[in-house]
Enzyme design. Structure first.
Site, PDB file in Angstrom:
ATOM      1  CD  GLU A 169      -2.798  -1.205   2.481  1.00  0.00           C
ATOM      2  OE1 GLU A 169      -2.585  -0.392   3.396  1.00  0.00           O
ATOM      3  OE2 GLU A 169      -3.747  -2.001   2.493  1.00  0.00           O
ATOM      4  CD  GLU A 352      -3.599  -5.636   4.158  1.00  0.00           C
ATOM      5  OE1 GLU A 352      -4.401  -4.766   4.560  1.00  0.00           O
ATOM      6  OE2 GLU A 352      -2.373  -5.494   4.172  1.00  0.00           O
TER       7      GLU A 352
HETATM    8  O1  IFM Z   1      -4.001  -2.899   9.419  1.00  0.00           O
HETATM    9  C1  IFM Z   1      -3.938  -2.403   8.121  1.00  0.00           C
HETATM   10  C2  IFM Z   1      -2.792  -3.008   7.351  1.00  0.00           C
HETATM   11  O2  IFM Z   1      -1.573  -2.815   7.988  1.00  0.00           O
HETATM   12  C3  IFM Z   1      -2.691  -2.390   5.979  1.00  0.00           C
HETATM   13  N1  IFM Z   1      -3.969  -2.432   5.295  1.00  0.00           N
HETATM   14  C4  IFM Z   1      -5.133  -1.990   6.014  1.00  0.00           C
HETATM   15  C5  IFM Z   1      -5.220  -2.676   7.365  1.00  0.00           C
HETATM   16  C6  IFM Z   1      -6.470  -2.207   8.118  1.00  0.00           C
HETATM   17  O3  IFM Z   1      -6.440  -0.830   8.298  1.00  0.00           O
END
Ligand code: IFM
Length: 446
Positions: A169, A352
């Protein structure tokens, strides 16, 4: 209750990969056995973290790693996505720190022994503080330091890693960290946000060149997050505002990676806020990828504004998670389909997806129904995107454990496993049990 998918869904096929994910700073703890990172510094300033916490203990994963890998094994998943702490494996002198490297090698070997595929993220936001002291991601040199770290660590890991992601990200690192200052290092300014983004993307491209050389058998790629932008009304002005926000916040990171250029709105930024781009940078950034990881949680709404290119609006009367994020799986499906139309995508992994919910242990168990519904809806969205022709090969639920949720501290719980931070006891939530049921009842389909 079970997770339900249509009988013919490829998500029920053994070849569809399931995993859980974590990140180093969020779970490891034992901060004294590594160099300080920007999140240690950020946490030390009052007001930055909702519960005034830090990563010193977190989930004590450095001490409990074997138990945690056993836990993952007991879930029955195929893969585990975790990140390497740059300040744990590289010293001030730029050389490998054997103690840190040994920790990850032991972890990798145990995963392999248990038949769990390691998906390794090389940068999940914990930049060594001494590099930040030299300008961090505002300094072009940081991209080359990242390349050097990747070169050393991937040689040390040899062939133990199934998949590498260069960055997790870059939007969060650049925009949240250097443009609006709600993440480490807490800097502000459009010029900084856009320069940091460019150096992060350059670091990604340089690292991809190293990965192709050092780990040609691994799946090498990048993880991008998307929060699709929707207009609040069908007025042309609101539609334009949402399109601008989508380019500014989402495609700013995807377009360079896939097409070797920034979205056209680059030319609308004040000249002094545009990033310095050197000749050849965009070709370095647009390296071929073995896969792209996509992270999705929610969508966002925008309206036109007289003084700004877009204005974010909080949705009303919709279901929200504990983060205040709307639950809207259709946007996930549409995002995947749109990305597949807009770019020539390599195979996609959902790296994710998950929800923070208000979990409580009652009589030894956690009935996290909202998370269960969330995962159910989003698995179905993945199924629908595959049916529409998107090549999606796997799904990682965020997260394995409740952990340090950045500026929200430990208050927001994303885990499918509950962590009691006093005792460090782990308790599988109901969602974890259902996830196991789903992944262990897959069959080979023709
Ligand atoms: O916890 C985070 C993660 O580290 C990166 N993506 C989003 C998740 C939730 O906010």
């Amino acid at each position: 209750m079970k997770f339900k998918l249509p009988e013919h869904s490829t998500l029920l096929d053994k070849s569809f990969l399931y995993g859980t994910a974590t990140a180093s700073f969020q779970i490891e703890g034992d901060s004294t056995s590594r160099l300080p990172c920007i999140w240690d510094t950020f946490c030390a300033t009052a007001g930055n973290i909702a519960d005034a916490s830090n990563g010193d203990q977190a989930c004590e994963h450095i001490a409990k790693w074997r138990e945690d890998i056993d836990l993952i094994h007991s879930l029955g998943v195929d893969a585990y996505r975790f990140s390497i702490s740059w300040p744990r494996v590289i010293g001030f002198d730029g050389k490998l720190n054997p103690q840190g490297v040994d920790f990850y090698i032991q972890l990798l070997e145990y995963l392999i022994e248990l038949g769990i595929k390691p998906f390794v993220t090389l940068y999940h936001w914990d930049l060594p503080q001494h590099i930040e002291d030299n300008g961090g991601w505002l300094n072009r040199q940081t991209a080359y330091l990242f390349r050097d770290y990747v070169d050393l660590i991937t040689q040390a890991f040899g062939e133990r890693v199934h998949s590498y992601a260069t960055l997790n990200e870059p939007f969060c690192s650049a925009y949240l960290g250097y443009e609006v200052g709600i993440h480490a290092p807490g800097l502000t300014g459009q010029d900084k946000g856009k320069q940091a983004a460019h150096h992060l993307l350059l670091a990604h491209g340089l690292a991809m060149q190293v990965l192709r050389k050092n780990s040609p058998k691994a799946l090498n790629g990048i993880v991008l997050n998307f929060t699709p932008a929707y207009p609040v009304s069908d007025s042309q002005a609101d539609i334009n505002a949402a399109a601008y926000a989508d380019d500014y916040l989402n495609h700013w990171y995807a377009e360079p990676v896939f097409n070797g250029c920034y979205p056209e709105i680059l030319n609308q930024l004040p000249a002094e806020n545009r990033p310095q781009i050197e000749e050849g940078d965009m070709q370095i950034i647009a390296q071929p990828l073995d896969y792209v990881g996509i992270n999705y949680y929610t969508r966002a709404f925008y309206k036109a504004d007289d003084n700004l290119p877009y204005c974010a609006i909080s949705p009303k009367g919709v279901e929200l998670t504990a983060m205040g994020w709307e639950v809207y799986p259709d946007a996930f499906r549409d995002l995947l389909i749109d990305l597949n139309k807009r770019y020539t995508l390599p195979p996609v992994y959902i790296t994710e997806n998950g929800a923070a919910t208000d979990d409580e242990i009652i009589d030894g168990s956690v009935d996290d129904q909202q998370r269960i519904n969330y995962i159910q809806g989003h698995l179905l969205a993945v199924h629908q995107a595959i049916e529409a022709g998107v090549d999606i090969q796997g799904y990682f639920v965020w997260s394995l454990l409740d952990n340090f949720e950045w500026a929200e501290g430990y208050v927001k719980r994303f885990g499918i496993v509950y962590v009691d931070y006093q005792t460090q006891q782990r308790t599988k939530k109901r969602s974890a049990e259902l996830f196991t049921e789903l992944v262990t009842t897959r069959i080979n389909q023709a």
